[in-house]
Design a protein around this motif. Structure first.
Motif, short mmCIF file in Angstrom:
data_model
loop_
_atom_site.label_atom_id
_atom_site.label_comp_id
_atom_site.label_asym_id
_atom_site.label_seq_id
_atom_site.Cartn_x
_atom_site.Cartn_y
_atom_site.Cartn_z
N SER A 1 18.56 123.61 27.19
CA SER A 1 19.01 122.64 28.20
C SER A 1 19.53 121.37 27.55
N THR A 2 18.94 120.99 26.42
CA THR A 2 19.39 119.79 25.70
C THR A 2 20.80 120.01 25.13
N LEU A 3 21.05 121.18 24.59
CA LEU A 3 22.38 121.50 24.07
C LEU A 3 23.42 121.55 25.18
N ALA A 4 23.00 122.00 26.37
CA ALA A 4 23.92 122.02 27.52
C ALA A 4 24.33 120.60 27.90
N VAL A 5 23.37 119.69 27.91
CA VAL A 5 23.66 118.28 28.21
C VAL A 5 24.56 117.69 27.14
N LEU A 6 24.29 118.03 25.88
CA LEU A 6 25.12 117.54 24.77
C LEU A 6 26.57 118.02 24.95
N ALA A 7 26.73 119.28 25.35
CA ALA A 7 28.07 119.85 25.55
C ALA A 7 28.81 119.14 26.68
N LEU A 8 28.10 118.86 27.78
CA LEU A 8 28.71 118.16 28.90
C LEU A 8 29.13 116.74 28.51
N ASN A 9 28.27 116.06 27.75
CA ASN A 9 28.61 114.71 27.28
C ASN A 9 29.83 114.74 26.36
N PHE A 10 29.84 115.68 25.44
CA PHE A 10 30.97 115.83 24.50
C PHE A 10 32.26 116.06 25.28
N ASN A 11 32.17 116.90 26.28
CA ASN A 11 33.32 117.25 27.11
C ASN A 11 33.82 116.02 27.88
N GLY A 12 32.89 115.23 28.41
CA GLY A 12 33.26 114.06 29.21
C GLY A 12 33.85 112.93 28.39
N VAL B 1 46.35 120.65 27.49
CA VAL B 1 46.02 122.08 27.59
C VAL B 1 44.75 122.39 26.78
N ILE B 2 44.67 121.84 25.57
CA ILE B 2 43.49 122.08 24.72
C ILE B 2 42.24 121.52 25.39
N LEU B 3 42.36 120.33 25.98
CA LEU B 3 41.22 119.72 26.68
C LEU B 3 40.79 120.57 27.88
N MET B 4 41.76 121.12 28.60
CA MET B 4 41.43 121.98 29.74
C MET B 4 40.70 123.24 29.29
N ILE B 5 41.15 123.82 28.19
CA ILE B 5 40.50 125.02 27.66
C ILE B 5 39.06 124.70 27.23
N MET B 6 38.90 123.59 26.53
CA MET B 6 37.56 123.19 26.08
C MET B 6 36.64 122.92 27.27
N SER B 7 37.17 122.27 28.30
CA SER B 7 36.38 121.98 29.50
C SER B 7 35.96 123.26 30.20
N ALA B 8 36.90 124.20 30.31
CA ALA B 8 36.60 125.47 30.97
C ALA B 8 35.52 126.25 30.21
N VAL B 9 35.62 126.27 28.88
CA VAL B 9 34.63 126.98 28.05
C VAL B 9 33.26 126.32 28.20
N THR B 10 33.24 124.98 28.17
CA THR B 10 31.98 124.25 28.30
C THR B 10 31.33 124.54 29.65
N LEU B 11 32.11 124.47 30.73
CA LEU B 11 31.57 124.72 32.06
C LEU B 11 31.06 126.15 32.20
N TYR B 12 31.75 127.08 31.55
CA TYR B 12 31.31 128.47 31.60
C TYR B 12 29.94 128.64 30.94
N PHE B 13 29.78 128.07 29.76
CA PHE B 13 28.53 128.23 29.02
C PHE B 13 27.38 127.45 29.65
N VAL B 14 27.71 126.33 30.32
CA VAL B 14 26.65 125.53 30.94
C VAL B 14 26.28 126.06 32.33
N TYR B 15 27.30 126.42 33.13
CA TYR B 15 27.05 126.85 34.51
C TYR B 15 27.28 128.34 34.74
N GLY B 16 28.35 128.88 34.17
CA GLY B 16 28.71 130.27 34.43
C GLY B 16 27.66 131.26 34.01
N ARG B 17 27.11 131.07 32.82
CA ARG B 17 26.09 132.00 32.30
C ARG B 17 24.81 131.92 33.13
#
Length: 570
Positions: free
Chosen positions: A494-505, A549-565
């Protein structure tokens, strides 16, 4: 006896823990409390005497007063437009039986993968003076004005679609929890589809709707990117005006006062929201809930209208994304003329970004800041959460409230507080000056993302089984060893998920970045905004499309790993 007990307790604490506590206390005092108190001093104290000079200057400034008026007009307008569109999106994707709802949902969720300055620049690229849609409209209607997309209506249009991301996240979740038995009972009693919607469904959504309304109002009040890029001279709001005033030492007190007004409005609205939530009583009347079944619209005309609205909104959401992706593969001439030609498609723009250090530098700067700030804020939240979890007293309660201060203040006020406080040597930071240094923006990111990170990490700590720590202690393990080897591995996902969301934002942040960034190290948000200027070169716009485009791809991947899984596992 009591003194002996205290001495023994203090002796059992590891010296590293004392250092950790001291650093947290220093951070709280230096960067969370002192700047926000100092801003009052800078505004109301002149030459050692209390003064209302800043307030008088503000009242006499027509531009400043107009910006205040515009901000409140925008905020009120957004409350209506965002709720109307947001509720419509959720009903289409979650409540009504609409053909192709899964595809429609993907379009409506696009604002989750691109937002802020990236989204605004995308809409300007599509609908601006030389945009693809504008060229298409001119082709269809030769007398059409190419300068149509600016001012209040352009800002309102873009922000309406940008701000529905909270609705598709939170309101969708709320509508899924509605008890289908209640809906079915109303239908069996002869109620029509729209009567059930108005009298049964929407009342249950009131708490979520109210919270989203307050958030929307605050977003409109503190809007930065859209008014700055699309507002033009005729529609300036508070935050762009604060930015203008903060660039001059003589008008910095005006910037601070405007930021303070923004902060007070935020606090008042949050207080009102909490009061209403405490007074409200919203609950399901059924003890055994059943899953909501999508409702069919029996009226043929109503069903047709719902499908037309659904797909029209889908096009509005998806067109900017599709065009940004397509044009990112074209050459500078195609981008400047807004024309799509198969012969102009290539990977040259992407190859240039990743092979040329000058082009890649903004991306590298943003990644460096995002990685450093995300790691720092997670480390700080872990240390603070450990203290809050282990000790429960007045000091820890005060610490928690202090760490949540940035949640109650707009990022603009935080930025101005840092600027007016650390533009001169301060003893708390070793008589250094932070303004103009690369550390200023890093601090800003850590401060702004601290409350969210703390709440998420703290929730993980308090879900731990207390017997684990007791067992490790009984086996002779030290506190630091127990934390590193027993507790941290459990809360790490869960800590890594928060880190990923912060990085993305942080990657494409503009609202805070524009106040604190170092001119020699421009992050992506600044570069993307600069590319929207009329004098920007076509080559620069091409690179910006690649960044987007790169930012959108990174955001989509982050959201998938944090929420999709998580969705899959449940």
């Amino acid at each position: 006896m009591y003194a002996e007990k205290i001495t023994k307790k203090m002796a059992s604490i590891h010296p590293a823990a004392y250092l950790c506590y001291g650093l947290i206390a220093w951070f709280v005092v230096t960067f969370l409390i002192y700047p926000n108190l100092n801003i009052y001093y800078e505004i109301f104290v002149k030459d050692g005497r209390f003064s209302f000079e800043a307030a008088e200057k503000l009242l006499s400034s027509e531009r400043a007063m107009r910006s205040l008026y515009n901000s409140f007009i925008l905020a009120v307008s957004l409350v209506f437009t965002v709720n109307l569109v947001g509720v419509t999106l959720v009903l289409i994707s979650e409540y009504f039986d609409i053909k192709g709802a899964r595809v429609l949902r993907l379009g409506y969720f696009t604002t989750l993968i691109y937002s802020g300055v990236v989204l605004v620049s995308g809409y300007k690229f599509v609908y601006g003076e030389s945009g693809f849609m504008t060229k298409l409209l001119v082709h269809l209607f030769p007398s059409f004005h190419t300068t149509w997309f600016h001012g209040y209506w352009a800002v309102l249009f873009v922000m309406t679609f940008a701000c529905t991301s909270n609705h598709v996240l939170f309101l969708s979740n709320a509508i899924r929890k509605i008890d289908f038995q209640t809906v079915e009972a109303a239908r069996n009693m002869g109620a029509s589809t729209f009567y059930i919607l108005r009298r049964v469904v929407l009342p249950v959504l009131k708490p979520t709707m109210f919270a989203l309304t307050i958030l929307t109002f605050l977003t409109g009040l503190a809007a930065t990117s859209a008014p700055l890029i699309l507002g033009g001279a005729e529609f300036q709001t508070i935050t762009p005006m604060i930015l203008t005033f903060s660039n001059s030492a003589s008008s910095r007190d005006l910037a601070a006062l405007l930021a303070l007004i923004l902060g007070l409005a935020t606090l008042v609205l949050l207080t009102v929201m909490i009061r209403f939530e405490q007074k409200g009583s919203f609950m399901s009347v059924s003890k055994v809930k059943s899953e909501l079944v999508k409702q069919k619209i029996n009226n043929k005309l109503g069903n047709l209208a719902a499908h037309v609205v659904a797909y029209f909104l889908f096009l509005l959401y998806i067109i900017p994304v599709v065009l940004i992706v397509l044009f990112s593969f074209t050459d500078a001439h195609s981008i400047s003329t807004a024309t799509l030609n198969l012969s102009s498609f290539s990977l040259n723009n992407y190859m240039h970004v990743f092979s040329n250090m000058t082009a890649f530098k903004p991306y590298l700067v943003s990644m460096g800041y995002a990685a450093a700030a995300s790691a720092a804020v997670v480390a700080l939240a872990l240390a603070a959460s450990r203290i809050l979890h282990k000790y429960k007293n007045g000091w820890t309660a005060a610490l928690e409230y202090a760490l949540l201060i940035p949640w109650m203040l707009p990022s603009t006020l935080i930025a101005i507080g840092l600027i007016v406080t650390f533009n001169t040597p301060r003893l708390l930071i070793g008589n250094s000056i932070l303004v103009g240094s690369v550390w200023m923006l890093l601090l800003g990111y850590v401060i702004v993302h601290l409350p969210f990170t703390l709440r998420m990490v703290k929730a993980s700590f308090f879900s731990l089984d207390s017997n684990l720590e007791d067992a490790a202690k009984n086996l002779g393990a030290k506190s630091l060893y127990t934390f590193m080897k027993v507790l941290l591995p459990i809360i790490l996902p869960s800590t890594l998920a928060v880190l990923a969301l912060n990085f993305n934002g942080i990657l494409a942040d503009y609202d805070l970045t524009v106040f604190l960034y170092h001119p020699l190290y421009q992050p992506l948000g600044i570069v993307i905004k600069n590319s929207t200027d009329a004098q920007a070169l076509a080559d620069t716009k091409a690179l910006t499309l690649v960044y987007s485009v790169i930012l959108m791809i990174m955001s989509a991947v982050t959201l998938y790993f944090v929420y999709g899984r998580k969705g899959r596992s449940s």
